[in-house]
Design a protein around this motif. Structure first.
Motif, PDB file in Angstrom:
ATOM      1  N   UNK A  73       0.787  -1.110   0.057  1.00 12.34           N
ATOM      2  CA  UNK A  73       0.050  -0.064  -0.095  1.00 12.34           C
ATOM      3  C   UNK A  73       0.813   1.327  -0.015  1.00 12.34           C
TER       4      UNK A  73
ATOM      5  N   UNK B 205       2.814   2.017   2.455  1.00 12.97           N
ATOM      6  CA  UNK B 205       2.882   2.663   3.883  1.00 12.97           C
ATOM      7  C   UNK B 205       4.044   2.575   4.765  1.00 12.97           C
TER       8      UNK B 205
ATOM      9  N   UNK C  80      -3.019   6.498  -4.986  1.00 12.59           N
ATOM     10  CA  UNK C  80      -3.922   5.755  -4.116  1.00 12.59           C
ATOM     11  C   UNK C  80      -5.333   6.054  -4.677  1.00 12.59           C
TER      12      UNK C  80
ATOM     13  N   UNK D 126      -6.651   2.436  -5.676  1.00 14.97           N
ATOM     14  CA  UNK D 126      -6.449   1.504  -4.584  1.00 14.97           C
ATOM     15  C   UNK D 126      -7.733   1.237  -3.936  1.00 14.97           C
ATOM     16  N   UNK D 127      -7.898   0.084  -3.527  1.00 19.82           N
ATOM     17  CA  UNK D 127      -9.286  -0.179  -2.582  1.00 19.82           C
ATOM     18  C   UNK D 127      -8.733  -1.166  -1.318  1.00 19.82           C
ATOM     19  N   UNK D 128      -9.211  -0.837  -0.350  1.00 18.61           N
ATOM     20  CA  UNK D 128      -8.757  -1.313   0.906  1.00 18.61           C
ATOM     21  C   UNK D 128      -9.914  -1.784   1.623  1.00 18.61           C
TER      22      UNK D 128
ATOM     23  N   UNK E  89     -10.676  -3.527   5.397  1.00 20.57           N
ATOM     24  CA  UNK E  89      -9.792  -3.838   6.764  1.00 20.57           C
ATOM     25  C   UNK E  89     -10.287  -5.134   7.113  1.00 20.57           C
ATOM     26  N   UNK E  90      -9.831  -5.772   8.515  1.00 23.95           N
ATOM     27  CA  UNK E  90     -10.302  -6.960   8.998  1.00 23.95           C
ATOM     28  C   UNK E  90     -11.822  -6.732   9.539  1.00 23.95           C
TER      29      UNK E  90
ATOM     30  N   UNK F  33     -17.283   7.850   2.376  1.00 18.20           N
ATOM     31  CA  UNK F  33     -16.234   8.019   3.344  1.00 18.20           C
ATOM     32  C   UNK F  33     -14.861   7.334   2.521  1.00 18.20           C
ATOM     33  N   UNK F  34     -15.136   6.128   2.019  1.00 24.24           N
ATOM     34  CA  UNK F  34     -14.091   5.519   1.239  1.00 24.24           C
ATOM     35  C   UNK F  34     -13.582   5.831  -0.135  1.00 24.24           C
TER      36      UNK F  34
ATOM     37  N   UNK G 290     -12.587   8.978  -0.348  1.00 23.40           N
ATOM     38  CA  UNK G 290     -11.917  10.238   0.171  1.00 23.40           C
ATOM     39  C   UNK G 290     -10.680   9.990  -0.740  1.00 23.40           C
ATOM     40  N   UNK G 291     -10.147  11.259  -1.224  1.00 23.82           N
ATOM     41  CA  UNK G 291      -8.998  11.287  -1.937  1.00 23.82           C
ATOM     42  C   UNK G 291      -8.998  10.803  -3.293  1.00 23.82           C
TER      43      UNK G 291
ATOM     44  N   UNK H  33     -17.352  -0.344  -0.152  1.00 27.35           N
ATOM     45  CA  UNK H  33     -16.711   0.458  -0.263  1.00 27.35           C
ATOM     46  C   UNK H  33     -15.255   0.861  -0.945  1.00 27.35           C
TER      47      UNK H  33
ATOM     48  N   UNK I 285     -14.378   2.950  -5.316  1.00 28.21           N
ATOM     49  CA  UNK I 285     -13.205   3.803  -5.932  1.00 28.21           C
ATOM     50  C   UNK I 285     -12.727   3.218  -7.359  1.00 28.21           C
TER      51      UNK I 285
ATOM     52  N   UNK J 244      -6.959  -7.037   4.170  1.00 23.00           N
ATOM     53  CA  UNK J 244      -6.508  -7.485   5.252  1.00 23.00           C
ATOM     54  C   UNK J 244      -7.271  -8.451   6.380  1.00 23.00           C
TER      55      UNK J 244
END
Lengths: 286, 263
Positions: B65, B67, B84, B87-89, B91-92, B110-111, B113-114, B158, B162, B170
């Motif tokens: 990612x 980071x 980014x 790029x989709x993410x 989380x757990x 919210x997803x 953003x950016x 979410x 994008x 993850x």
């Protein structure tokens, strides 16, 4: 009611600046309070406010220790110390360095250490303890033109910055991991939030006292959670609740000869209870 | 670990990688975690990052990612990812406070953003993402009225809103029961194929990995006397790695998937 309104208008010449300062402070704190509540760090507001009180006590103590240092009751070193201590506390609890710590534990330590420290510093001061007690129980009517300008500018700046970055701020407040993964500057947002909350609490506490500061920071945002269907709505509902409560409270306080800050916070606490009932009533209707 | 071949043409010319890690060493704090990592991830590939706890799965994802900066080697990200933006993410689990009000539409917004998506387009992309995960028309519904499995699909939506080219997940099924997890994996596999996504997913679910992966990155713990672990890459239909650890791990996965019997 009309009589109360007339009396309120009559008092404007004497207390107009204090009223306006109180309303701007309420708007500013309630707006920032949404971010604090969204981060699940409500008690941090109390810790930052208490740190700010400690800063003022420290300035008074230094002023007595070193007569060359001015300890003018309202501005100068006490204001700077109030803001400085609040920023340090906000940095410790909201900044990037706060990660990995238990927020409530840090907040509890700051509150306890600063409460004890403020009293101990001024234990032998002729007027010090009285001054700290006055701050803790709020002193809205002492605000002056300087405070009014400061809060006016700060409120407009906060509204502008938060309105432009509301989604990034809310995502970072509620889901740091995803915000970071999506390329958001999470550490910078933390730093900015810590500075903003520290500055706002430090300067507001100095002008309005702990009770009004902490109350306006968290109660409107907590009430807005129950009244809104989206987080973004909280960003305007919370400040409007704070403003409405403070407005009504100042009118009532003036008419009934009550302390305005306490009436405002009592009103906000009542609104929170009523707001809590709204979702329950909605559920019954559906 | 040798994965059974899928119906892909090995002679097909390879597309340029979306993400390429060359001789990468990464770590957290002062400690290096992984060393000598060589990965090349392309559109349409479904990477599963597996390995025991503490072996560096999340470190590898964070490196992918962008980071974590590598201490050695290089990480190349395709310009197609536009930083980014694509790029989709996932989380757990949802970390949002359940006391905060939010609708499905806001949660997905919210997803974005950016991502540079404007208001009207945002609605379109949110609607399309909900359709992809089988939750169309739920925009105005409160987020918290959804079940755990649905919330996990909303996390996926979410990320999909994008319009990602690279989807990083993850341990997305860690909090799901086996059946819901199975449904989730099937959905991801279908979307990865339909949308030509590159999927990189850290998981302990060896059954899903053996069934769905085009590639497996097995993060290994440091060997005795070594300071860092490494990443063993196994490609479906490719040559099998020879070290005992990887073979044992692969057998476990194959057994779980029923693709192979232990010898």
């Amino acid at each position: 009611m009309i009589q109360a309104w007339r009396e309120f208008l009559d008092s404007w010449a004497l207390f107009g600046t204090a009223y306006l300062t109180g309303w701007f402070a309420a708007l500013l704190l309630a707006l920032l309070g949404v971010l604090v509540v969204a981060r699940r760090q409500v008690l941090i507001g109390l810790a930052i406010a208490q740190a700010s009180t400690f800063g003022i006590a420290l300035a008074i103590w230094l002023g007595e220790l070193l007569p060359s240092v001015s300890h003018h009751a309202h501005h100068g070193p006490p204001l700077l110390a109030s803001i400085g201590a609040a920023v340090v506390a906000a940095w410790a609890t909201l900044g990037p360095a706060s990660r990995g710590r238990v927020p409530d534990a840090v907040a509890a330590w700051i509150w306890l250490a600063c409460s004890a420290g403020a009293v101990l510093l001024l234990a032998h001061s002729p007027h010090g303890t009285e001054e700290v007690e006055t701050l803790m129980f709020s002193t809205l009517l002492g605000a002056d033109d300087h405070d009014l300008w400061m809060f006016g500018v700060a409120t407009v700046a906060a509204i502008t910055v938060i309105a432009r970055n509301r989604r990034a701020l809310l995502l970072t407040a509620t889901d740091r991991e995803t915000a970071r993964a999506l390329g958001q500057p999470v550490d910078w947002i933390d730093r900015g939030t810590a500075w903003a909350v520290g500055l706002a609490v430090g300067s507001t506490l100095h002008a309005t006292g702990t009770l009004y500061t902490f109350g306006c920071l968290v109660l409107p945002a907590l009430a807005a959670r129950y009244l809104c269907s989206r987080m973004v709505q909280m960003l305007w509902v919370a400040p409007m609740l704070a403003l409405a409560c403070s407005f009504a409270a100042f009118v009532i306080a003036n008419s009934a000869d009550l302390p305005p800050a306490q009436v405002a916070i009592a009103a906000q606490a009542l609104v929170l209870v009523v707001a809590r009932l709204v979702p329950l009533l909605r559920a019954d209707v559906h | 670990m040798q994965l059974p071949p899928q119906a892909t043409d090995p002679d097909e010319p390879a597309t340029p990688p979306l993400l390429e890690l060359t001789d990468v060493r990464v770590g957290r704090g002062r400690l290096p975690v992984l060393d000598g990592v060589e990965l090349s991830i392309r559109a349409g590939e479904h990477w599963f990052v597996v390995g025991p706890n503490g072996s560096g799965k999340s470190t590898l994802l964070m490196t992918a990612l962008g980071l974590l900066r590598p201490r050695h080697g290089r990480v190349l990200r395709s310009p197609a990812l536009q930083g980014s933006r694509h790029v989709g993410y996932v989380p757990q689990r949802v970390t949002l406070d359940a006391a905060l009000p939010t609708t499905v539409a806001e949660f997905l917004a919210l997803g974005l953003v950016g991502s540079g998506v404007r208001r009207m387009q945002r609605r379109v992309q949110i609607g399309a993402a909900l359709m992809l995960v089988g939750l169309a028309g739920r925009e105005a519904r409160p987020f918290w009225q959804h079940s755990e499995g649905e919330r996990q699909r909303l996390l996926l939506a979410r990320a999909l809103a994008r319009r990602p080219r690279l989807l990083v997940m993850d341990e997305p099924t860690a909090s799901l029961d086996p059946r819901t997890a199975e449904d989730f994996w099937s959905l991801v596999a279908r979307l990865a194929e339909d949308e030509e996504l590159a999927v990189v997913c850290a998981t302990h679910d060896l059954r899903a990995a053996a069934r769905l992966a085009t590639d497996i990155a097995l993060c290994t713990l440091p060997a005795p006397g070594e300071r860092t672990g490494g990443v063993v890459h196994a490609r479906r239909g490719g040559p099998a790695p020879h070290d005992d650890y990887t073979i044992a791990f692969g057998r476990a996965g194959a057994l779980l998937s029923g693709a192979e019997t232990a010898s």
